[in-house]
Write an enzyme that holds these catalytic residues in place. Structure first.
Site, PDB file in Angstrom:
ATOM      1  N   HIS A 184       0.809  -1.217   0.000  1.00  0.00           N
ATOM      2  CA  HIS A 184       0.000   0.000   0.000  1.00  0.00           C
ATOM      3  C   HIS A 184       0.839   1.262   0.000  1.00  0.00           C
ATOM      4  CE1 HIS A 184      -3.552  -2.503   1.467  1.00  0.00           C
ATOM      5  NE2 HIS A 184      -3.664  -2.242   0.198  1.00  0.00           N
ATOM      6  N   GLU A 422     -23.360  28.938 -29.331  1.00  0.00           N
ATOM      7  CA  GLU A 422     -22.363  29.037 -30.392  1.00  0.00           C
ATOM      8  C   GLU A 422     -22.683  30.126 -31.402  1.00  0.00           C
ATOM      9  OE1 GLU A 422     -21.939  24.986 -31.843  1.00  0.00           O
ATOM     10  OE2 GLU A 422     -24.077  24.657 -31.838  1.00  0.00           O
ATOM     11  N   ASP A 446     -17.779  26.967 -33.177  1.00  0.00           N
ATOM     12  CA  ASP A 446     -18.695  27.794 -33.960  1.00  0.00           C
ATOM     13  C   ASP A 446     -18.764  29.218 -33.429  1.00  0.00           C
ATOM     14  OD1 ASP A 446     -20.661  24.991 -34.727  1.00  0.00           O
ATOM     15  OD2 ASP A 446     -19.681  26.323 -36.154  1.00  0.00           O
ATOM     16  N   CYS A 493     -17.591  22.743 -24.542  1.00  0.00           N
ATOM     17  CA  CYS A 493     -17.328  21.471 -25.226  1.00  0.00           C
ATOM     18  C   CYS A 493     -16.584  21.674 -26.547  1.00  0.00           C
ATOM     19  CB  CYS A 493     -18.621  20.692 -25.450  1.00  0.00           C
ATOM     20  SG  CYS A 493     -19.803  21.547 -26.481  1.00  0.00           S
TER      21      CYS A 493
HETATM   22  C1  PEP Z   1     -18.568  23.720 -31.362  1.00  0.00           C
HETATM   23  O1  PEP Z   1     -19.084  24.361 -32.247  1.00  0.00           O
HETATM   24  O2  PEP Z   1     -17.701  24.196 -30.609  1.00  0.00           O
HETATM   25  C2  PEP Z   1     -18.943  22.321 -31.153  1.00  0.00           C
HETATM   26  C3  PEP Z   1     -18.513  21.654 -30.099  1.00  0.00           C
HETATM   27  O3  PEP Z   1     -19.710  21.722 -32.081  1.00  0.00           O
HETATM   28  P1  PEP Z   1     -19.166  21.208 -33.487  1.00  0.00           P
HETATM   29  O4  PEP Z   1     -17.677  21.310 -33.481  1.00  0.00           O
HETATM   30  O5  PEP Z   1     -19.662  19.833 -33.618  1.00  0.00           O
HETATM   31  O6  PEP Z   1     -19.801  22.155 -34.415  1.00  0.00           O
HETATM   32 MG    MG Z   2     -20.868  23.648 -33.277  1.00  0.00          MG
END
Ligand code: PEP
Ligand code: MG
Length: 566
Positions: A184, A422, A446, A493
């Protein structure tokens, strides 16, 4: 003279520092018993204190494995057989609490040590650790080891509770005589990123000897020559070691030095990516690009086909799964549908615009999503929302599908409904949108394309992808502040979340959820764990006063580079 010794490598990495022997001489004292009740009380209190000590360590930033070790120790201490065994010895042998405790633990240790079951014999170290801890309390000797220079700790055996408390600023390596790769203490030193070796005759090492410890090869070099030191210094810088460390640290909480936890989710393009994401430690999904499931077909998918896919994703992750509804248009057209023939596809029928003008396709997807949510972790995300009207229209279609299912007496679990941010118009209308959603995720790919009016598919204008531009920072700050005001969960994201330097900036802006490529987890986790929220916030403040992408990039890049070598 330079001398080399070979031991068992238990935690990788290179350490160069002076030897420091740790002395562990705790035994029960030889004074007699004061009386049964008195000694019984002493041992009960000491065990109670030990449990408290261990449980308070559980609040620290521990991996599941480390937590498991401590919980096992608590369970042993709370075992009624242990206390009754000690009490019997106090009563029958007329010995004091410490002596009775030591005798009992020695008996237990013997039984464990002689077990043919490897898993049981390995637990001997836990018992010794417990023995050491309780005796320490009984002896009222609770000395903290303090160092003022870098050392390599040398001990006959190191207990998990001691390992966990080691001050990484000064303890650069660990050498023990006893212990194995799976002990451990070795697991913990690995987790803490401290190189270690066992199986060394520690009497050959003198305090203040300068040594090199090679935790990968299991080597110790005593009194190394200058050229040997230089060689190992350069190995230390080696990326492999860094990667190992990053891998081990994945077991620790992703949080900044000043305690801000950052949630890492995974971006997934298809169900084929699930095993890899799980292997990389993903607990949830921050973006599932559902349109990809539509591309490999000859026809539009049926509810049953989609439901199977969604059930697979939702049941694979313990935490939330954000599935984005069909985001076609722009560069992504469904091969079996009539082409749209638009002059500016990225400004045309994309994302939610496509779904709202193809309601049957949208409803089929929503129905499949609602039917797949037995796991109750479904988050439905609407892409490319530009106005409140669009959002409300999409939501009313979702409601329609829900009531259709309810009319058929089909039970559904309510999903969370959110949107991607976006489009600049949505950014400016954020205060109208927020009261109508459960969460928001920023699609920076985007958003930047539309902020700078630069087609993301056109190389000629790719220089306008400027994620560090103060305009981006100000725009993001505006949204983050509003989301916080309305108490709505906000994440990112887009690719900005998956790049370490931009991710640091996002964290500085107050974003605590990033959906990234899961292969980035080790690096992300490593850098975040070395960063400080306060410093990131002040970098953001500085950045807001700058004028160009390059200036802000330099600010954050320098910070990131310092963290990578720390
Ligand atoms: C984005 O636009 O940042 C996104 C995550 O979507 P995609 O890249 O699929 O357009
Ligand atoms: Mg997008």
């Amino acid at each position: 003279m330079q001398k080399t010794f070979k031991g068992i490598p238990t935690s990788g990495g290179i350490a160069i520092a002076k030897v420091h022997h740790l002395t562990q001489q705790l035994t029960s004292n030889q004074e007699g018993s004061i009386g049964f009740l008195y000694e019984q009380n002493r041992i009960k209190n000491a065990i109670c204190d030990a449990v408290f000590e261990i449980e308070s360590m559980l609040n620290e930033n521990l991996s599941v494995e480390a937590e498991g070790i401590l919980l096992t120790q608590v369970a042993i201490l709370k075992d009624p057989e242990l206390i009754s065994n000690i009490e019997n010895k106090i009563r029958k042998n007329r010995i004091n609490a410490a002596q009775a405790f030591e005798l009992t633990m020695n008996e237990f240790i013997e039984v464990f040590k002689n077990s043919n079951n490897h898993m049981i014999s390995e637990k001997t170290a836990d018992l010794k650790d417990i023995k050491y801890r309780v005796l320490k309390i009984l002896n009222q000797e609770n000395k903290q080891y303090e160092y003022n220079e870098e050392v390599i700790l040398v001990a006959e055996e190191l207990y998990p509770s001691e390992t966990i408390k080691l001050d990484k600023t000064f303890i650069k390596g660990i050498i023990t005589e006893k212990g194995s790769k799976t002990s451990h203490a070795a697991i913990l030193s690995k987790q803490m990123g401290i190189p270690s070796i066992s199986g060394i005759d520690i009497h050959t090492l003198k305090n203040d000897d300068l040594i090199i410890l090679d935790g990968d090869e299991g080597l110790i070099i005593v009194n190394p020559k200058d050229e040997t030191i230089r060689k190992y210094q350069s190995i230390r810088e080696n990326f492999y070691q860094l990667k190992e460390k990053m891998k081990y640290e994945l077991k620790c909480l992703t949080e900044t030095q000043d305690g801000k936890e950052i949630h890492l989710l995974s971006n997934l393009g298809s169900t084929n990516e699930i095993p890899k994401a799980l292997k990389n430690g993903a607990l949830g999904v921050g973006l599932y690009r559902s349109e990809n499931d539509y591309f490999n077909l000859d026809n539009l998918p049926k509810v049953s086909e989609l439901k199977k896919i969604y059930q697979k994703i939702l049941s694979s992750f313990k935490s939330k799964v954000i599935i984005r509804t069909l985001d076609v248009g722009g560069d992504k057209m469904l091969p079996y549908l009539e082409p749209l023939n638009e002059l500016n596809p990225f400004l045309g029928k994309r994302g939610i615009r496509f779904s709202l003008s193809n309601i049957d396709i949208f409803k089929t997807q929503i129905k499949a999503l609602l039917l797949s949510n037995e796991t109750q972790n479904l988050h439905i995300m609407l892409p490319m929302i530009s106005t409140l009207d669009e959002l409300l229209q999409a939501k009313s279609i979702i409601e329609e599908v829900k009531s259709e299912l309810k009319n058929e007496n089909i039970q559904i679990y309510e999903p969370k409904i959110g949107m991607m941010l976006e489009v600049p118009s949505a950014l400016l209308a954020i205060e109208d949108l927020l009261p109508n959603i459960d969460f928001i995720s920023i699609g920076t790919n985007d958003l930047l394309q539309y902020l700078f009016a630069a087609d993301r598919m056109n190389d000629e204008v790719s220089y306008l992808y400027q994620p560090f531009h103060p305009v981006v920072i100000k725009s993001l700050k505006y949204v983050v502040d509003k989301a916080k005001k309305y108490g709505i969960n906000i994440s990112v994201c887009g690719e900005m979340a998956s790049d370490i330097t931009t991710a640091l900036m996002l964290i500085g802006l107050g974003i605590d959820e990033l959906s990234v490529h899961s292969k980035m987890y080790p690096q992300m986790n490593y850098v975040i764990r070395r960063s400080k929220m306060k410093e990131l916030e002040s970098l953001v403040e500085k950045a807001m006063k700058l004028k160009t992408n390059q200036e802000v990039f330099e600010l954050f890049n320098q910070y990131k580079n310092e963290l990578m070598i720390s």
